[in-house]
Enzyme design. Structure first.
Site, short mmCIF file in Angstrom:
data_model
loop_
_atom_site.label_atom_id
_atom_site.label_comp_id
_atom_site.label_asym_id
_atom_site.label_seq_id
_atom_site.Cartn_x
_atom_site.Cartn_y
_atom_site.Cartn_z
N ALA A 65 25.78 75.82 72.17
CA ALA A 65 27.23 75.76 71.99
C ALA A 65 27.59 76.59 70.77
CB ALA A 65 27.66 74.30 71.80
N GLY A 108 22.73 73.81 73.86
CA GLY A 108 23.51 73.86 75.09
C GLY A 108 22.97 74.89 76.08
N GLU A 111 20.33 73.08 77.87
CA GLU A 111 21.01 72.09 78.73
C GLU A 111 21.64 72.77 79.95
OE1 GLU A 111 23.24 70.64 75.31
OE2 GLU A 111 22.47 68.62 75.70
N GLU A 131 19.46 70.93 67.89
CA GLU A 131 20.62 70.24 67.34
C GLU A 131 20.28 69.44 66.08
OE1 GLU A 131 19.90 70.41 70.54
OE2 GLU A 131 21.72 70.69 71.73
C1 HXC Z 1 27.54 80.57 67.22
C2 HXC Z 1 25.73 81.99 67.20
C3 HXC Z 1 24.92 80.99 67.79
C4 HXC Z 1 25.53 79.73 68.10
C5 HXC Z 1 23.71 82.75 67.49
N1 HXC Z 1 24.93 83.05 67.03
N2 HXC Z 1 23.68 81.50 67.95
N3 HXC Z 1 27.02 81.78 66.91
N4 HXC Z 1 26.83 79.59 67.77
N5 HXC Z 1 24.88 78.73 68.69
C6 HXC Z 1 25.37 84.33 66.45
C7 HXC Z 1 24.92 84.47 65.03
O1 HXC Z 1 25.79 83.80 64.16
C8 HXC Z 1 24.98 85.97 64.85
O2 HXC Z 1 26.33 86.36 64.66
C9 HXC Z 1 24.56 86.50 66.20
O3 HXC Z 1 24.77 85.40 67.12
C10 HXC Z 1 23.10 86.86 66.25
O4 HXC Z 1 22.34 85.75 65.80
P1 HXC Z 1 21.24 85.87 64.64
O5 HXC Z 1 21.02 84.50 64.12
O6 HXC Z 1 21.58 86.92 63.68
O7 HXC Z 1 19.99 86.35 65.50
P2 HXC Z 1 18.44 86.04 65.32
O8 HXC Z 1 18.07 86.19 63.87
O9 HXC Z 1 17.77 86.89 66.34
O10 HXC Z 1 18.25 84.49 65.67
C11 HXC Z 1 18.50 84.05 66.99
C12 HXC Z 1 18.56 82.50 67.04
C13 HXC Z 1 19.61 82.02 66.00
C14 HXC Z 1 17.19 81.91 66.70
C15 HXC Z 1 18.96 82.13 68.44
O11 HXC Z 1 20.84 82.72 66.22
C16 HXC Z 1 19.90 80.57 66.07
O12 HXC Z 1 19.15 79.72 65.58
N6 HXC Z 1 21.05 80.19 66.66
C17 HXC Z 1 21.53 78.84 66.69
C18 HXC Z 1 20.78 78.02 67.72
C19 HXC Z 1 21.25 76.57 67.75
O13 HXC Z 1 21.21 75.88 66.74
N7 HXC Z 1 21.73 76.14 68.89
C20 HXC Z 1 22.28 74.79 69.07
C21 HXC Z 1 23.76 74.80 68.86
S1 HXC Z 1 24.41 73.17 68.98
P3 HXC Z 1 26.73 87.45 63.56
O14 HXC Z 1 28.20 87.47 63.64
O15 HXC Z 1 26.18 86.98 62.28
O16 HXC Z 1 26.08 88.71 64.08
C22 HXC Z 1 24.53 72.84 70.61
C23 HXC Z 1 25.10 71.50 70.94
C24 HXC Z 1 25.23 71.38 72.42
O17 HXC Z 1 24.18 73.61 71.41
C25 HXC Z 1 26.27 70.41 72.78
C26 HXC Z 1 26.68 70.60 74.19
C27 HXC Z 1 27.78 71.57 74.41
#
Ligand code: HXC
Length: 257
Positions: A65, A108, A111, A131
Site C-alpha cells: 500500500a 499489500g 496480499e 508491515e
Molecule cells: C509508497 C513507495 C513504496 C510504498 C516504494 N516506494 N515502496 N512509496 N509506498 N509502499 C517508493 C519509494 O518511496 C521511492 O520513491 C520509490 O518507490 C523507489 O523505492 P526505493 O525505496 O528507492 O527503492 P529500493 O531501494 O529499490 O527499495 C525497494 C523496496 C523499498 C525494498 C521495495 O521501496 C521498500 O521497502 N518499500 C516499502 C515496502 C513496504 O513496507 N511495504 C508495506 C507497505 S504497508 P522516491 O520518490 O523516493 O523515488 C502495506 C499495508 C497493506 O502494504 C494494507 C492493505 C492495503
C-alpha cells in the site's frame, strides 16, 4: 479505455493487466486500486474474456500500500476511507486471476498476489509482509491467507520478522505455483491462462467457487456445495458437448452455457 496506473491488453480469451506505477515500485495508492478493481470487474462480466493475468514491472509486482497516503492518516480517517472495500471485491471475481510476479511483492503487494488464484513467480521475486517494520500489521488478508497457504509457523516468521522470502522459498512453502526465469514469468502465466480459457467457462467458474468454499466451510458443507455445483454443470450445454466430443474422439467447442 485509458487508465492512469494500469494497462490492459486482451488477446483471444485472455486479458493481461499490468500495474504501471513503476517509479514507485507499483505502490498501491487508492486511485490505482480503484482502477484495478474496476477493470477486473469489467473483465469479469466480459463474455470474450475467460481468464486474466495480473503483473507488475520487472522490478516490482507491488511494494505494498502507498505509505505516503497513510503516514499522516488517523485511525478514524483510515476507517472512514474504507480502502479495504475495494480489496474485498477481488474475492468475488468469478473468473480465474493469475498473478505473474517479478521483483517485490511486499505488504499489500503480497496480499494482492495471494488474492489471485494462481501465482507464477520469476526467480527474482521476493514475497514478504514488512508491515511490522512500519508499526502496523497487514490489513488485506496477510495474517489470514498466508496462514492458510504456508501454515502457522512459517506465516508467523514472515509476519513477525518482516523479512522477505525468495521465490524458491515461496515455492517450497506452497505459497506459489511455480518459479520460472524472470523474463519468462508473464509468458508462463499467459500460457496457463490460455489453457484454462480453452476449458468450459462454467465448469471453470464453479470449480473456483467450490475451492473458495473449502476455505470457509466444514468438509461436510463443502462436499455438499461441490455436489450441487457438479449437478448444475450436468445441466449445461458444455457438458453435453464435452462428453460427446470425447465419445466422438474430437476436440470440444465450449460456449459457456
Ligand atoms: C509508497 C513507495 C513504496 C510504498 C516504494 N516506494 N515502496 N512509496 N509506498 N509502499 C517508493 C519509494 O518511496 C521511492 O520513491 C520509490 O518507490 C523507489 O523505492 P526505493 O525505496 O528507492 O527503492 P529500493 O531501494 O529499490 O527499495 C525497494 C523496496 C523499498 C525494498 C521495495 O521501496 C521498500 O521497502 N518499500 C516499502 C515496502 C513496504 O513496507 N511495504 C508495506 C507497505 S504497508 P522516491 O520518490 O523516493 O523515488 C502495506 C499495508 C497493506 O502494504 C494494507 C492493505 C492495503
Amino acid at each position: 479505455r485509458s487508465y492512469k496506473y494500469i494497462s490492459v491488453d486482451v488477446d483471444g480469451f485472455v486479458a493481461l493487466v499490468e500495474l504501471r506505477r513503476h517509479q514507485a515500485h507499483n505502490a498501491l495508492n487508492l486511485e490505482l486500486m480503484e482502477e484495478l478493481v474496476a477493470e477486473l470487474e469489467r473483465l469479469d462480466v466480459d463474455d470474450d474474456v475467460r481468464c486474466t493475468v495480473l503483473t507488475g514491472s520487472t522490478r516490482a509486482f507491488a511494494a505494498g500500500a502507498d505509505i505516503s497516503e497513510m503516514v499522516d492518516a488517523t485511525a478514524v480517517e483510515m476507517k472512514l476511507r474504507n480502502q479495504f472495500r475495494c480489496w474485498d471485491r477481488i474475492r468475488w471475481l468469478r473468473k480465474p486471476l493469475i498473478a505473474a510476479v517479478n521483483g517485490y511483492a511486499l505488504g499489500g503487494g503480497c496480499e494482492l498476489a495471494m488474492a489471485c488464484d494462481i501465482i507464477v513467480a520469476g526467480e527474482n521475486a521476493k514475497f514478504g509482509q514488512p508491515e511490522v517494520n512500519l508499526g502496523i500489521m497487514p490489513g488485506a488478508g496477510g495474517t489470514q491467507r498466508l496462514v492458510r497457504a504456508v501454515g502457522k509457523a512459517r506465516a508467523l516468521e514472515i509476519l513477525l520478522t518482516g523479512e522477505p522470502i525468495t521465490a524458491e522459498e515461496a515455492l517450497q512453502f506452497g505459497l506459489i505455483n511455480r518459479v520460472v526465469p524472470s523474463e519468462l514469468c508473464v509468458q508462463e502465466a499467459l500460457r496457463i491462462a490460455q489453457v484454462i480459457s480453452s476449458k468450459a467457462p462454467l465448469a471453470v467458474q464453479l470449480i473456483k467457487e467450490s475451492v473458495g468454499k473449502a476455505y470457509d466451510s466444514t468438509l461436510q458443507d463443502g462436499m455438499e456445495y461441490e455436489r450441487n455445483c457438479f449437478y448444475l454443470l450436468c445441466g449445461s450445454q458444455d457438458k453435453t458437448e464435452g462428453m460427446r466430443a470425447f465419445m466422438e474422439k474430437r476436440q470440444p467447442f465450449f460456449q459457456g452455457r
